[in-house]
Design an enzyme around this catalytic site. Sequence first.
Site, short mmCIF file in Angstrom:
data_model
loop_
_atom_site.label_atom_id
_atom_site.label_comp_id
_atom_site.label_asym_id
_atom_site.label_seq_id
_atom_site.Cartn_x
_atom_site.Cartn_y
_atom_site.Cartn_z
N GLU A 1 0.96 -1.16 0.04
CA GLU A 1 -0.09 -0.07 0.08
C GLU A 1 0.84 1.46 0.14
O GLU A 1 2.16 1.16 0.19
CB GLU A 1 -0.69 -0.01 1.29
CG GLU A 1 -1.94 -1.17 1.16
CD GLU A 1 -2.83 -1.47 2.54
OE1 GLU A 1 -2.84 -0.34 3.38
OE2 GLU A 1 -3.51 -2.20 2.72
N LEU B 1 29.46 -1.45 -24.69
CA LEU B 1 28.80 -0.94 -25.93
C LEU B 1 29.09 0.64 -26.13
O LEU B 1 28.83 1.06 -27.23
CB LEU B 1 27.25 -1.35 -26.12
CG LEU B 1 26.84 -2.56 -26.73
CD1 LEU B 1 27.43 -3.50 -25.76
CD2 LEU B 1 25.46 -2.68 -26.93
N GLU C 1 9.51 -7.36 -4.24
CA GLU C 1 9.20 -8.66 -3.51
C GLU C 1 10.49 -8.48 -2.15
O GLU C 1 11.23 -9.55 -2.06
CB GLU C 1 9.47 -9.96 -4.33
CG GLU C 1 8.45 -10.00 -5.26
CD GLU C 1 7.98 -11.45 -5.89
OE1 GLU C 1 8.16 -12.18 -4.98
OE2 GLU C 1 7.53 -11.40 -6.91
N GLU D 1 17.95 -4.49 0.80
CA GLU D 1 18.12 -3.88 2.21
C GLU D 1 17.41 -5.05 3.13
O GLU D 1 17.84 -5.50 4.26
CB GLU D 1 17.63 -2.34 2.64
CG GLU D 1 18.76 -1.34 1.92
CD GLU D 1 18.42 -1.11 0.32
OE1 GLU D 1 17.46 -1.48 -0.09
OE2 GLU D 1 19.40 -0.64 -0.26
C1 LIG Z 1 7.29 -2.32 -10.46
C2 LIG Z 1 6.88 -2.77 -9.31
C3 LIG Z 1 6.23 -3.84 -9.11
C4 LIG Z 1 5.56 -4.37 -7.78
N1 LIG Z 1 4.74 -5.38 -7.77
C5 LIG Z 1 4.15 -5.73 -6.35
C6 LIG Z 1 3.21 -6.73 -6.35
O1 LIG Z 1 2.80 -7.30 -7.59
N2 LIG Z 1 2.52 -6.99 -5.40
C7 LIG Z 1 2.81 -6.17 -4.33
O2 LIG Z 1 2.22 -6.45 -3.07
N3 LIG Z 1 3.92 -5.24 -4.37
C8 LIG Z 1 4.46 -4.93 -5.32
N4 LIG Z 1 5.46 -3.96 -5.59
C9 LIG Z 1 5.97 -3.46 -4.24
C10 LIG Z 1 7.17 -3.55 -3.82
O3 LIG Z 1 7.35 -4.84 -3.37
C11 LIG Z 1 7.72 -2.35 -3.03
O4 LIG Z 1 7.85 -1.18 -3.79
C12 LIG Z 1 8.98 -2.96 -2.08
O5 LIG Z 1 8.76 -3.92 -1.29
C13 LIG Z 1 9.56 -1.66 -1.29
O6 LIG Z 1 8.45 -0.83 -0.55
P1 LIG Z 1 8.36 0.70 -0.90
O7 LIG Z 1 8.35 1.04 -2.32
O8 LIG Z 1 7.26 1.25 0.01
O9 LIG Z 1 9.66 1.31 -0.26
P2 LIG Z 1 9.96 1.59 1.29
O10 LIG Z 1 9.46 0.60 2.25
O11 LIG Z 1 9.36 2.77 1.54
O12 LIG Z 1 11.61 1.81 1.20
C14 LIG Z 1 12.39 2.74 0.76
C15 LIG Z 1 13.90 2.62 1.04
O13 LIG Z 1 14.03 2.35 2.69
C16 LIG Z 1 14.76 1.14 2.66
N5 LIG Z 1 14.14 0.41 4.10
C17 LIG Z 1 12.92 0.45 4.39
N6 LIG Z 1 13.04 -0.32 5.53
C18 LIG Z 1 14.21 -0.56 5.97
C19 LIG Z 1 14.77 -1.25 7.01
N7 LIG Z 1 14.17 -1.75 8.06
N8 LIG Z 1 16.24 -1.45 7.03
C20 LIG Z 1 16.91 -1.02 6.15
N9 LIG Z 1 16.52 -0.18 5.04
C21 LIG Z 1 15.05 0.13 5.02
C22 LIG Z 1 14.20 0.21 1.59
O14 LIG Z 1 15.14 -0.71 1.40
C23 LIG Z 1 14.23 1.27 0.49
O15 LIG Z 1 15.56 1.47 0.18
C24 LIG Z 1 5.86 -3.60 -6.63
C25 LIG Z 1 6.67 -2.47 -6.87
C26 LIG Z 1 7.17 -1.96 -8.03
C27 LIG Z 1 7.93 -0.76 -8.31
#
Ligand SMILES: Cc1cc2nc3c(=O)[nH]c(=O)nc-3n(C[C@H](O)[C@H](O)[C@H](O)COP(=O)(O)OP(=O)(O)OC[C@H]3O[C@@H](n4cnc5c(N)ncnc54)[C@H](O)[C@@H]3O)c2cc1C
Length: 382
Positions: free
Chosen positions: A127, A339, A364, A368
Amino acid sequence: MDFELTEEQKMVQEMARRFAETEIRPVAAELDRTHKHPEEICNKLGELKFMGIAVPEEYGGGGMDNVSYVVTLIEISKACASTGVIMSVNNSLYCFPVMAYGSHEQKEKYLYPVASGEKIGCYGLTEANAGSDPASMRTSAEEVSNGWVINGTKRFITSGNVASYCVLAAVTDKNKGYRGISSFVVNLKEIKGFSVGKVEDKMGIKASGTAEMIFDNAHVPKDALLGAAGGGFKQMLTTLDGGRIGIAAQAIGIGRAVLEEAVEYTKTREQFGKPIASFQAIQWKLADMVTQMDAAELLTLKAADLEDRHKPFERAAAMAKMFASDAAMNAAVEGVQILGGYGYCQEYPMERHMRDAKICQIYEGTNEIMRLVIANNLLKGK
Ligand SMILES: Cc1cc2nc3c(=O)[nH]c(=O)nc-3n(C[C@H](O)[C@H](O)[C@H](O)COP(=O)(O)OP(=O)(O)OC[C@H]3O[C@@H](n4cnc5c(N)ncnc54)[C@H](O)[C@@H]3O)c2cc1C
């Protein structure tokens, strides 16, 4: 220890390679340019039983193992990473949880059409404010006399704009934290109150739709609950373990495409009167790339083999996903470098590989989060 694939695994790998080379690779650039969901290709993947590879045949799948899934997905992703992720989500994030947690009736109703490739499945966990921390999700499911009423918006859902079926996580008891999260399996075409929201404009995997899914007083039947109420979070963790093997395979496919195209280019491109392959600086890049891709493949096959043998594979899957996606990204960056200016332009697929590789480090579970999973396992002696 046997590093050879079985005859059956080799056969399915060869079948995937032939299909990918003849029917996917030629249209991959066009799919990237038009952002079009590859519907015809997905239908054919269904006919080949690749949309539910590890699902038993009685439920419409291929009845194969997870190693077969990995070798197949590598070949498909090598030709087109967008198609690779659609296939991966269909197999790992939709078919797996319905197979693992659904009743026989639910499998007949909700698994068959997706595992057979007639319909597309998706997985709604993330979400807007619940990404790496899915336990903070807000989407709710309230039990009513004849089913459940779902309210909330899922974000970034692969195939969310084209799927007919979805496995969805929602809070059924907000007083219980992550133990109050449950899974549901729903036929999106039958739900009033469901709509597709924003479809993202992304850096890469452009032919794979990434959509917002809006549930506004969406009524779903009683049989939509997957497994026990409150068991959703645990199901999600296990589902993502398998999914990470799929993303590792997708990354390896991208890395293998990079490597193959880079090797070819270095033999034909001449500067200073000789092929650039003769320069040691280029050879070292190729040597690093192939070593990392081979190591990534071994880690990934090991994780899939552990899953096939019903051994714990959480750490192995996280290691495979993290290592393979980093290896693919490194390979793609170096591929573009090899390239030169041509690598930066759309005349060659290399720039697409670089854009496609990046997402494997993010979805997925970001890399991190993979490191957290690996370290937690290690510290617990697992
Ligand atoms: C193209 C695409 C397809 C996707 N498909 C799906 C899908 O089919 N189903 C679904 O449910 N989701 C899906 N996602 C969601 C995806 O799994 C999430 O974007 C991902 O898990 C990261 O969550 P976020 O984007 O909210 O980043 P955030 O959780 O906000 O993270 C931001 C940064 O903070 C870091 N961070 C966060 N918490 C910690 C911690 N505890 N320690 C260290 N670093 C941390 C992260 O590594 C990242 O670098 C998709 C996303 C994209 C972009």
